[in-house]
Motif scaffolding. Structure first.
Motif, PDB file in Angstrom:
ATOM      1  N   UNK A   1     114.418  19.393 -37.353  1.00 39.27           N
ATOM      2  CA  UNK A   1     115.684  19.011 -36.732  1.00 39.27           C
ATOM      3  C   UNK A   1     116.125  20.010 -35.671  1.00 39.27           C
ATOM      4  N   UNK A   2     115.502  21.174 -35.646  1.00 38.28           N
ATOM      5  CA  UNK A   2     115.870  22.226 -34.701  1.00 38.28           C
ATOM      6  C   UNK A   2     114.822  22.386 -33.601  1.00 38.28           C
ATOM      7  N   UNK A   3     114.139  21.307 -33.295  1.00 33.48           N
ATOM      8  CA  UNK A   3     113.088  21.340 -32.272  1.00 33.48           C
ATOM      9  C   UNK A   3     113.701  21.103 -30.898  1.00 33.48           C
ATOM     10  N   UNK A   4     114.060  22.177 -30.224  1.00 31.87           N
ATOM     11  CA  UNK A   4     114.553  22.083 -28.855  1.00 31.87           C
ATOM     12  C   UNK A   4     113.629  22.882 -27.947  1.00 31.87           C
ATOM     13  N   UNK A   5     113.735  22.647 -26.658  1.00 32.20           N
ATOM     14  CA  UNK A   5     112.892  23.315 -25.681  1.00 32.20           C
ATOM     15  C   UNK A   5     113.192  24.809 -25.679  1.00 32.20           C
ATOM     16  N   UNK A   6     112.213  25.666 -26.012  1.00 39.99           N
ATOM     17  CA  UNK A   6     112.475  27.114 -26.044  1.00 39.99           C
ATOM     18  C   UNK A   6     112.958  27.672 -24.711  1.00 39.99           C
ATOM     19  N   UNK A   7     112.472  27.108 -23.611  1.00 34.84           N
ATOM     20  CA  UNK A   7     112.904  27.600 -22.309  1.00 34.84           C
ATOM     21  C   UNK A   7     114.382  27.284 -22.072  1.00 34.84           C
ATOM     22  N   UNK A   8     114.811  26.091 -22.443  1.00 30.40           N
ATOM     23  CA  UNK A   8     116.221  25.735 -22.301  1.00 30.40           C
ATOM     24  C   UNK A   8     117.077  26.604 -23.229  1.00 30.40           C
ATOM     25  N   UNK A   9     116.595  26.816 -24.444  1.00 35.86           N
ATOM     26  CA  UNK A   9     117.295  27.679 -25.400  1.00 35.86           C
ATOM     27  C   UNK A   9     117.543  29.056 -24.789  1.00 35.86           C
ATOM     28  N   UNK A  10     116.527  29.631 -24.165  1.00 40.28           N
ATOM     29  CA  UNK A  10     116.680  30.965 -23.579  1.00 40.28           C
ATOM     30  C   UNK A  10     117.593  30.934 -22.366  1.00 40.28           C
ATOM     31  N   UNK A  11     117.558  29.867 -21.609  1.00 45.22           N
ATOM     32  CA  UNK A  11     118.474  29.753 -20.469  1.00 45.22           C
ATOM     33  C   UNK A  11     119.916  29.651 -20.943  1.00 45.22           C
ATOM     34  N   UNK A  12     120.139  28.920 -22.028  1.00 46.52           N
ATOM     35  CA  UNK A  12     121.486  28.838 -22.593  1.00 46.52           C
ATOM     36  C   UNK A  12     121.955  30.227 -23.012  1.00 46.52           C
ATOM     37  N   UNK A  13     121.073  30.972 -23.669  1.00 44.48           N
ATOM     38  CA  UNK A  13     121.441  32.308 -24.140  1.00 44.48           C
ATOM     39  C   UNK A  13     121.820  33.242 -23.002  1.00 44.48           C
TER      40      UNK A  13
END
Length: 299
Positions: free
Chosen positions: A278-290
């Motif tokens: 359920x927590x499968x999101x794009x790692x690149x987008x995750x890091x950009x959000x951070x």
């Protein structure tokens, strides 16, 4: 608005160390982990490590980011030995630990020690006693206590926490009794939203529900003469009707976070991506959000 993350305790430490260190490099305010003995599918039959040793290792692998549980419950914890673990964690981390604590549920943790699941009332009763005793154990050098569910006989926690008078509590609560505990003992309050809205609710209904929770926290604080502004208000994401929608882009997240800031949320916690869950999101987008979202939110 603070931005934090949850790192599930699913990694062997050779890999896990890199995940925790990367979270600090990305600038997260805090990184939390779940405190369960096992969790739901698909994690139940895979690696799942203990919260206290994981946080101890994370404390040694990082230097700035706050660390903590989100959340611990009485399901398999006794306040006396757990207080000793927390005191030690606070020392190893040089005062960076936050204890997220909640009443617990009816899943695996509730029966793994061989007991029958507690009723909602008994969970609430145990939770109240658990939090109150932990407060004393982490604030006093020696505690003797004889309660309904827990006892302590000259339990000693010397030298005490690095953080004074004790490490902060983040109390997960939605009901009246839990809100009173958060008002009395919490330096922060935690919500995942209204679980009744997860399947069929709308984002607007979810925000209305969280606004109501914030209002009830305020009333609980007012009853004891406390200013609710002094209580951080934490939203653990992934359990509202939006699910992972806010993590699909930086813009989507900024909109989501901004709307929740307007209703009083001061810290948002997002899950470290885990593929095929359920927590499968794009790692690149995750890091950009951070790295990009906090500036847009005025942090």
């Amino acid at each position: 608005m603070r931005l934090s993350t949850v790192i599930l305790p699913i990694y062997r430490w050779r890999q896990g160390q890199q995940v925790w260190q990367r979270a600090e490099e990305l600038g997260f305010h805090a990184a939390y982990t779940y405190d369960h003995l096992s969790w739901r599918v698909p994690f139940r039959d895979g690696p799942w490590f203990g919260a206290v040793p994981t946080l101890t290792a994370a404390a040694l692998a990082t230097s700035r980011m706050r660390l903590g549980t989100l959340v611990t419950s009485p399901n398999f914890r006794h306040p006396v030995p757990f207080a000793k673990d927390l005191l030690s964690l606070d020392d190893v981390s040089e005062g960076r630990i936050t204890l997220g604590v909640g009443a617990g549920g009816t899943g695996f943790d509730a029966t793994v020690l061989g007991q029958e699941p507690w009723s909602p009332r008994e969970r609430a009763d145990r939770f109240a006693e658990f939090v109150a005793l932990l407060d004393r154990l982490l604030s006093e050098d020696s505690v003797t206590y004889d309660g309904t569910f827990y006892s302590a006989s000259e339990a000693r926690d010397i030298p005490g926490c690095v953080q004074r008078p004790r490490l902060p509590f983040a109390v997960a609560a939605t009901g009246p009794r839990g809100m009173k505990l958060a008002a009395r003992y919490g330096q922060a309050w935690v919500t995942t939203g209204d679980p009744k809205l997860f399947e069929a609710g709308t984002p607007e209904e979810s925000r209305d529900a969280i606004r109501g929770q914030v209002d009830r926290l305020g009333k609980a604080c007012a009853e004891i003469g406390r200013d609710v502004a002094g209580v951080e208000k934490i939203l653990l994401t992934g359990f509202t009707p939006d699910r992972n929608g806010p993590l699909q882009s930086v813009d989507a997240f900024v909109d989501f976070a901004g709307r929740h800031a307007e209703i009083g949320i001061t810290e948002i916690v997002i899950h470290q991506p885990v593929p095929d869950t359920d927590f499968a999101v794009d790692p690149e987008v995750f890091e950009r959000i951070a790295t990009e979202a906090p500036a847009q939110l005025g942090r």
